[in-house]
Write an enzyme that holds these catalytic residues in place. Structure first.
Site, PDB file in Angstrom:
ATOM      1  N   ARG A 182       3.159   4.430   6.576  1.00  0.00           N
ATOM      2  CA  ARG A 182       3.576   3.662   7.759  1.00  0.00           C
ATOM      3  C   ARG A 182       3.963   2.233   7.410  1.00  0.00           C
ATOM      4  O   ARG A 182       4.397   1.475   8.285  1.00  0.00           O
ATOM      5  CB  ARG A 182       2.418   3.632   8.786  1.00  0.00           C
ATOM      6  CG  ARG A 182       1.943   5.008   9.213  1.00  0.00           C
ATOM      7  CD  ARG A 182       0.573   4.938   9.863  1.00  0.00           C
ATOM      8  NE  ARG A 182      -0.438   4.478   8.913  1.00  0.00           N
ATOM      9  CZ  ARG A 182      -1.732   4.320   9.217  1.00  0.00           C
ATOM     10  NH1 ARG A 182      -2.163   4.587  10.440  1.00  0.00           N
ATOM     11  NH2 ARG A 182      -2.584   3.894   8.306  1.00  0.00           N
ATOM     12  N   HIS A 187      -2.313  -4.359   5.332  1.00  0.00           N
ATOM     13  CA  HIS A 187      -2.037  -3.787   6.651  1.00  0.00           C
ATOM     14  C   HIS A 187      -3.304  -3.320   7.347  1.00  0.00           C
ATOM     15  O   HIS A 187      -4.341  -3.088   6.707  1.00  0.00           O
ATOM     16  CB  HIS A 187      -1.048  -2.626   6.534  1.00  0.00           C
ATOM     17  CG  HIS A 187      -1.620  -1.394   5.904  1.00  0.00           C
ATOM     18  ND1 HIS A 187      -2.029  -0.302   6.626  1.00  0.00           N
ATOM     19  CD2 HIS A 187      -1.862  -1.092   4.604  1.00  0.00           C
ATOM     20  CE1 HIS A 187      -2.486   0.617   5.792  1.00  0.00           C
ATOM     21  NE2 HIS A 187      -2.404   0.171   4.562  1.00  0.00           N
ATOM     22  N   CYS A 220       0.845  -1.197   0.000  1.00  0.00           N
ATOM     23  CA  CYS A 220       0.000   0.000   0.000  1.00  0.00           C
ATOM     24  C   CYS A 220       0.885   1.253   0.000  1.00  0.00           C
ATOM     25  O   CYS A 220       2.018   1.230   0.470  1.00  0.00           O
ATOM     26  CB  CYS A 220      -0.899  -0.009   1.241  1.00  0.00           C
ATOM     27  SG  CYS A 220      -2.051   1.390   1.310  1.00  0.00           S
ATOM     28  N   ASP A 262       0.523   3.627   1.883  1.00  0.00           N
ATOM     29  CA  ASP A 262       0.529   4.129   3.255  1.00  0.00           C
ATOM     30  C   ASP A 262       1.956   4.349   3.771  1.00  0.00           C
ATOM     31  O   ASP A 262       2.792   3.445   3.713  1.00  0.00           O
ATOM     32  CB  ASP A 262      -0.214   3.109   4.146  1.00  0.00           C
ATOM     33  CG  ASP A 262      -0.526   3.675   5.514  1.00  0.00           C
ATOM     34  OD1 ASP A 262       0.419   4.070   6.226  1.00  0.00           O
ATOM     35  OD2 ASP A 262      -1.723   3.719   5.870  1.00  0.00           O
ATOM     36  N   CYS A 301      -6.060   0.563   7.050  1.00  0.00           N
ATOM     37  CA  CYS A 301      -5.810   1.011   5.678  1.00  0.00           C
ATOM     38  C   CYS A 301      -6.850   2.066   5.280  1.00  0.00           C
ATOM     39  O   CYS A 301      -8.056   1.798   5.297  1.00  0.00           O
ATOM     40  CB  CYS A 301      -5.854  -0.170   4.719  1.00  0.00           C
ATOM     41  SG  CYS A 301      -5.517   0.309   3.007  1.00  0.00           S
TER      42      CYS A 301
HETATM   43 ZN   LIG Z   1      -3.363   1.007   3.008  1.00  0.00          ZN
END
Ligand SMILES: [Zn+2]
Length: 214
Positions: free
Chosen positions: A55, A112, A51, A53, A115
């Site tokens: 993190r 994860h 992703c 993302d 999300c």
């Molecule tokens: Zn995500």
């Protein structure tokens, strides 16, 4: 009105500082590896679909150095089904390159917790010009997950979507043929952002099992 985009020749301070730290710290210790990679080309054994993302960086989670992971990241770590329709398919292009040119041995879909893409789909958030269409890929997985009001609904949707992406991978002829020739193995992994715990999908049981807990 001046519509010319403002292009800075300098970097944001955080990136500048980070690059300086890389140049004085990591680069000298890995200089020979970078040179070797430049001369020989990359030969990563593992591809990760992750992703966007901030993190959930695969290189951080798997403690990987340069040249080790071939990574494609997108909103909600989705793999679309094989669809050679002449349109623009960034994820499919990366898969084609990773599997047929680099010949990676392992292909990991890394999902994860928490999300934003999955949350947006679940809450019917405003979709913009592109996000709504992209996360509509979640619809088949969502149809298989019951209990929208339950506290763990998003986690179950995240994990169902990950399994769907693994299924979609096998719709690509070159992925299927690499699996059948025993030169490629698929994995599903799920990262819990709050605890840092990584779980791996056991295909037989359909359960995500925590790894390396000791
Ligand atoms: Zn995500």
């Amino acid at each position: 009105m001046n519509l010319k985009p403002s292009i800075q020749v300098s970097l944001p301070q955080r990136l500048y500082d980070g690059y300086r730290a890389f140049r004085t710290g990591r680069l000298p210790t890995e200089q020979s590896r970078y040179r070797e990679l430049a001369e020989r080309g990359q030969a990563p054994e593992t591809m990760v679909v992750g992703c966007c993302d901030s993190r959930v960086s695969p290189e951080v989670i798997f403690d990987a150095g340069p040249g080790e992971l071939f990574v494609v990241r997108n909103v909600a770590n989705l793999v679309p089904p094989y669809s050679p329709d002449g349109l623009y398919h960034g994820v499919s292009a990366a898969l084609e390159y990773g599997v047929t040119v680099l010949r990676v041995k392992h292909l990991v879909v890394l999902g994860h917790a928490r999300c934003g893409g999955i949350q947006a789909f679940a809450s019917n958030a405003p979709s913009g010009d592109f996000i709504g269409k992209w996360i509509s890929l979640l619809a088949p997985a969502a149809a298989s997950v019951q209990g929208r009001e339950d506290g763990d609904y998003l986690r179950r949707l995240e994990q169902a979507s990950l399994m769907r992406s693994l299924d979609n991978l096998t719709t690509f002829p070159f992925v299927r043929s690499a699996i059948e020739s025993n030169v490629l193995t698929l994995f599903g992994a799920y990262f819990d952002v709050a605890t840092g715990e990584l779980s791996v999908l056991e295909r037989e049981s359909g359960q995500f099992v925590a790894v390396a807990r000791d």
